[in-house]
Design an enzyme around this catalytic site. Sequence first.
Site, PDB file in Angstrom:
ATOM      1  N   VAL A  12     -11.496   2.934  15.372  1.00 31.72           N
ATOM      2  CA  VAL A  12     -11.659   1.729  16.198  1.00 31.72           C
ATOM      3  C   VAL A  12     -11.467   2.045  17.686  1.00 31.72           C
ATOM      4  CG1 VAL A  12     -10.795  -0.595  16.646  1.00 31.72           C
ATOM      5  CG2 VAL A  12     -10.932   0.231  14.296  1.00 31.72           C
TER       6      VAL A  12
ATOM      7  N   LYS B 245      -5.407  -6.789   0.018  1.00 31.40           N
ATOM      8  CA  LYS B 245      -5.228  -5.454   0.587  1.00 31.40           C
ATOM      9  C   LYS B 245      -4.856  -4.471  -0.500  1.00 31.40           C
ATOM     10  CE  LYS B 245      -5.222  -2.968   4.285  1.00 31.40           C
ATOM     11  NZ  LYS B 245      -6.275  -3.044   5.312  1.00 31.40           N
TER      12      LYS B 245
END
Length: 363
Positions: A191, A90
Amino acid sequence: MHNSISGDITEVSSLSDFDNHTLVSFIEDKESGFRSVIAVHRANPEVPSFGATRLWHYTDSIDGLKDALRLSRGMSYKAALAGLQCGGAKGVILLPKKDISESERALFIKEYASRVNVLGGNFITGIDVGIQQEDLEKMRSVSKYIVGFNNNSTEFTALGLYESIRTALEEVFNSSDPSGRSFAIQGLGKVGGGLLDFLYDTAGETSKIFVSDINESLVEMTKEKFPRVIPVSAEEISKQEVDVFVPCALGGGLRHDSVKDFRVKIIAGGANNQLEDESVGDDLHESGILYAPDYVVNAGGLIAVFDEYDHDTYSRARVETAVRNIPNVLKKIFTESKLENLATNRVANRMAEKIFNEYAKTR
Ligand code: NAD
């Protein structure tokens, strides 16, 4: 308050999310104010580690580091259960303040991409919270290790989420049909908004879809596009009595003290790291709420960008087929959870760790 992200190195390794990360790099340019963390969880020397980049302002920078560690670890689990040959990682860009100028943003983005190059292709990254497609393009002009151009990877995250919701409905109501069911969607970004493209029409006029976002203009835009949605406040969204609660904002929203407030049958959302800690999954299990583990549900984006990395040409059908396998993994988790009376997140973790451990034995 921590002003330095690196701090005392022993402090970093004693964080509960450290989990023996292979690499944690702290990047700081005092002159421009650019700061970033890149964390690689379980590097596999034969394949790169994938993890999207988040751009966010953290009041305490140690929270940015913790976010990077936890999200990176989650990526390893996500990749394992999605059957992808890659490790988890990440990147987090820590903004010095909430609002920065366009020129500062462009500078940070390019600086970040040049640091990604230093990892020489062991870290492949793309779009997460706070990053826009234009930022990604700027990164790509500096680094070839940036993915998310062949397709709209978020659309595949939303598709995977939609299919996961259907799988959970099937498990609880013996029918995967969303029509007439009720939903509460927290977060209407890429999303949450993308999910509505799949869910709104199939859920139909007899359904109820509550929505919430801290960004008022996004709520207005959503209401214009999907007139039947019912906006509620950020405080109220998780208290709605609905069939499915759909967390699509930031992580950590499922907490011990909030489980008792849920009046839902299912929790299935796209947000990463929804559980404050793993034992919240036990509480949900005991309360009879079916929790669809976040990293299984939201693997569609990773599947799409991994496909872009792995193939010279794009095939939507190939990506869709892989995303449509998410329900099979979920069904297996739900079945084992029922058979063993074990929380779904525990079952999923065990399945993913088995995959890591088998790999470790072959090294
Ligand atoms: P985004 O930035 O586009 O959207 C997030 C939205 O959540 C924003 O509109 C924000 O205003 C809203 N929000 C923040 N706090 C909120 C709160 N307390 N209540 C209501 N709304 C709130 O991000 P996204 O790409 O849609 O990602 C959403 C989540 O899904 C993140 O946790 C991300 O890590 C995860 N995720 C995204 C992808 C992807 O493909 N984009 C893939 C896997 C996981």
